[in-house]
Motif scaffolding. Structure first.
Motif, PDB file in Angstrom:
ATOM      1  N   LEU A  20       0.816  -1.220   0.000  1.00  0.00           N
ATOM      2  CA  LEU A  20       0.000   0.000   0.000  1.00  0.00           C
ATOM      3  C   LEU A  20       0.849   1.268   0.000  1.00  0.00           C
ATOM      4  O   LEU A  20       0.341   2.353  -0.249  1.00  0.00           O
ATOM      5  N   TYR A  21       2.135   1.137   0.267  1.00  0.00           N
ATOM      6  CA  TYR A  21       3.040   2.281   0.195  1.00  0.00           C
ATOM      7  C   TYR A  21       3.464   2.435  -1.265  1.00  0.00           C
ATOM      8  O   TYR A  21       4.148   1.576  -1.800  1.00  0.00           O
ATOM      9  N   THR A  22       3.057   3.509  -1.889  1.00  0.00           N
ATOM     10  CA  THR A  22       3.276   3.615  -3.331  1.00  0.00           C
ATOM     11  C   THR A  22       4.582   4.306  -3.701  1.00  0.00           C
ATOM     12  O   THR A  22       5.074   4.126  -4.803  1.00  0.00           O
ATOM     13  N   THR A  23       5.144   5.113  -2.807  1.00  0.00           N
ATOM     14  CA  THR A  23       6.351   5.850  -3.186  1.00  0.00           C
ATOM     15  C   THR A  23       7.587   5.411  -2.417  1.00  0.00           C
ATOM     16  O   THR A  23       8.610   5.139  -2.998  1.00  0.00           O
ATOM     17  N   LYS A  24       7.485   5.333  -1.106  1.00  0.00           N
ATOM     18  CA  LYS A  24       8.672   5.030  -0.301  1.00  0.00           C
ATOM     19  C   LYS A  24       8.252   4.215   0.915  1.00  0.00           C
ATOM     20  O   LYS A  24       7.212   4.458   1.508  1.00  0.00           O
ATOM     21  N   TYR A  25       9.074   3.255   1.256  1.00  0.00           N
ATOM     22  CA  TYR A  25       8.813   2.473   2.458  1.00  0.00           C
ATOM     23  C   TYR A  25      10.145   2.166   3.116  1.00  0.00           C
ATOM     24  O   TYR A  25      10.934   1.368   2.606  1.00  0.00           O
ATOM     25  N   ASP A  26      10.434   2.854   4.215  1.00  0.00           N
ATOM     26  CA  ASP A  26      11.658   2.601   4.967  1.00  0.00           C
ATOM     27  C   ASP A  26      11.366   1.584   6.057  1.00  0.00           C
ATOM     28  O   ASP A  26      10.434   1.755   6.850  1.00  0.00           O
ATOM     29  N   PHE A  27      12.139   0.529   6.068  1.00  0.00           N
ATOM     30  CA  PHE A  27      12.048  -0.497   7.101  1.00  0.00           C
ATOM     31  C   PHE A  27      13.196  -0.229   8.061  1.00  0.00           C
ATOM     32  O   PHE A  27      14.358  -0.201   7.660  1.00  0.00           O
ATOM     33  N   ILE A  28      12.877   0.013   9.334  1.00  0.00           N
ATOM     34  CA  ILE A  28      13.896   0.421  10.303  1.00  0.00           C
ATOM     35  C   ILE A  28      14.089  -0.669  11.351  1.00  0.00           C
ATOM     36  O   ILE A  28      13.119  -1.156  11.942  1.00  0.00           O
ATOM     37  N   ILE A  29      15.342  -1.038  11.552  1.00  0.00           N
ATOM     38  CA  ILE A  29      15.716  -1.991  12.595  1.00  0.00           C
ATOM     39  C   ILE A  29      16.534  -1.207  13.618  1.00  0.00           C
ATOM     40  O   ILE A  29      17.519  -0.556  13.262  1.00  0.00           O
ATOM     41  N   GLU A  30      16.115  -1.253  14.871  1.00  0.00           N
ATOM     42  CA  GLU A  30      16.871  -0.619  15.945  1.00  0.00           C
ATOM     43  C   GLU A  30      17.196  -1.668  16.993  1.00  0.00           C
ATOM     44  O   GLU A  30      16.370  -2.524  17.295  1.00  0.00           O
ATOM     45  N   ASP A  31      18.401  -1.586  17.526  1.00  0.00           N
ATOM     46  CA  ASP A  31      18.797  -2.509  18.578  1.00  0.00           C
ATOM     47  C   ASP A  31      19.660  -1.745  19.576  1.00  0.00           C
ATOM     48  O   ASP A  31      20.553  -0.995  19.187  1.00  0.00           O
ATOM     49  N   THR A  32      19.366  -1.920  20.849  1.00  0.00           N
ATOM     50  CA  THR A  32      20.142  -1.278  21.899  1.00  0.00           C
ATOM     51  C   THR A  32      20.686  -2.356  22.830  1.00  0.00           C
ATOM     52  O   THR A  32      19.922  -3.149  23.378  1.00  0.00           O
ATOM     53  N   LEU A  33      21.990  -2.373  22.973  1.00  0.00           N
ATOM     54  CA  LEU A  33      22.640  -3.320  23.872  1.00  0.00           C
ATOM     55  C   LEU A  33      22.608  -2.773  25.293  1.00  0.00           C
ATOM     56  O   LEU A  33      22.489  -1.562  25.495  1.00  0.00           O
ATOM     57  N   PRO A  34      22.746  -3.645  26.283  1.00  0.00           N
ATOM     58  CA  PRO A  34      22.798  -3.177  27.673  1.00  0.00           C
ATOM     59  C   PRO A  34      23.968  -2.228  27.904  1.00  0.00           C
ATOM     60  O   PRO A  34      24.966  -2.261  27.183  1.00  0.00           O
ATOM     61  N   GLU A  35      23.836  -1.366  28.912  1.00  0.00           N
ATOM     62  CA  GLU A  35      24.915  -0.441  29.267  1.00  0.00           C
ATOM     63  C   GLU A  35      26.220  -1.212  29.455  1.00  0.00           C
ATOM     64  O   GLU A  35      26.225  -2.316  29.991  1.00  0.00           O
ATOM     65  N   GLY A  36      27.304  -0.626  29.016  1.00  0.00           N
ATOM     66  CA  GLY A  36      28.615  -1.244  29.178  1.00  0.00           C
ATOM     67  C   GLY A  36      29.037  -2.082  27.983  1.00  0.00           C
ATOM     68  O   GLY A  36      30.186  -2.464  27.869  1.00  0.00           O
ATOM     69  N   ILE A  37      28.100  -2.376  27.097  1.00  0.00           N
ATOM     70  CA  ILE A  37      28.422  -3.133  25.879  1.00  0.00           C
ATOM     71  C   ILE A  37      28.220  -2.191  24.705  1.00  0.00           C
ATOM     72  O   ILE A  37      27.209  -1.509  24.607  1.00  0.00           O
ATOM     73  N   ILE A  38      29.210  -2.116  23.814  1.00  0.00           N
ATOM     74  CA  ILE A  38      29.100  -1.212  22.677  1.00  0.00           C
ATOM     75  C   ILE A  38      29.248  -1.978  21.371  1.00  0.00           C
ATOM     76  O   ILE A  38      29.879  -3.027  21.311  1.00  0.00           O
ATOM     77  N   TYR A  39      28.632  -1.431  20.319  1.00  0.00           N
ATOM     78  CA  TYR A  39      28.854  -1.944  18.975  1.00  0.00           C
ATOM     79  C   TYR A  39      30.232  -1.500  18.525  1.00  0.00           C
ATOM     80  O   TYR A  39      30.660  -0.392  18.808  1.00  0.00           O
ATOM     81  N   HIS A  40      30.899  -2.353  17.819  1.00  0.00           N
ATOM     82  CA  HIS A  40      32.222  -2.014  17.299  1.00  0.00           C
ATOM     83  C   HIS A  40      32.249  -2.412  15.834  1.00  0.00           C
ATOM     84  O   HIS A  40      32.023  -3.561  15.494  1.00  0.00           O
ATOM     85  N   ASP A  41      32.497  -1.458  14.967  1.00  0.00           N
ATOM     86  CA  ASP A  41      32.553  -1.723  13.525  1.00  0.00           C
ATOM     87  C   ASP A  41      33.790  -1.030  12.990  1.00  0.00           C
ATOM     88  O   ASP A  41      33.773   0.161  12.727  1.00  0.00           O
ATOM     89  N   ASP A  42      34.872  -1.799  12.865  1.00  0.00           N
ATOM     90  CA  ASP A  42      36.110  -1.198  12.368  1.00  0.00           C
ATOM     91  C   ASP A  42      36.322  -1.489  10.883  1.00  0.00           C
ATOM     92  O   ASP A  42      37.356  -1.159  10.325  1.00  0.00           O
TER      93      ASP A  42
END
Length: 90
Positions: A20-42
């Motif tokens: 039913l979305y005729t022009t744009k459809y953004d699919f968003i994935i969000e994830d939050t880790l517990p405090e003290g743990i960070i994402y690392h992407d080198d």
């Protein structure tokens, strides 16, 4: 594991019906880790990978990493309903 070790994880989801979305459809994935743990992407040993139906894709998405939160926005108009998306940070 030890403090400072890298932990691989996978989040799998399906593209919802968006015909039913005729022009744009953004699919968003969000994830939050517990405090003290960070994402690392080198971009080398620790790399974010997005797959569609088990095939790595490098187009039609953006990602934002802010310490322990990652947000991935995918241009889902280029995907079919029920395509499987896999978000992976080894």
């Amino acid at each position: 594991g030890n403090i400072g070790d890298c932990v691989k994880f996978v989040i799998t989801t399906h593209v919802p019906d968006h015909e039913l979305y005729t022009t744009k459809y953004d699919f968003i994935i969000e994830d939050t880790l517990p405090e003290g743990i960070i994402y690392h992407d080198d971009g080398a040993d620790h790399k974010f990978v997005l797959k569609v139906n088990d095939v790595v894709t490098t187009e039609n998405y953006t990602k934002t990493i802010d310490n322990n939160k990652i947000t991935v926005t995918i241009d889902a108009k280029k995907l079919k309903k029920d395509d499987i998306l896999i978000k992976n940070l080894p």
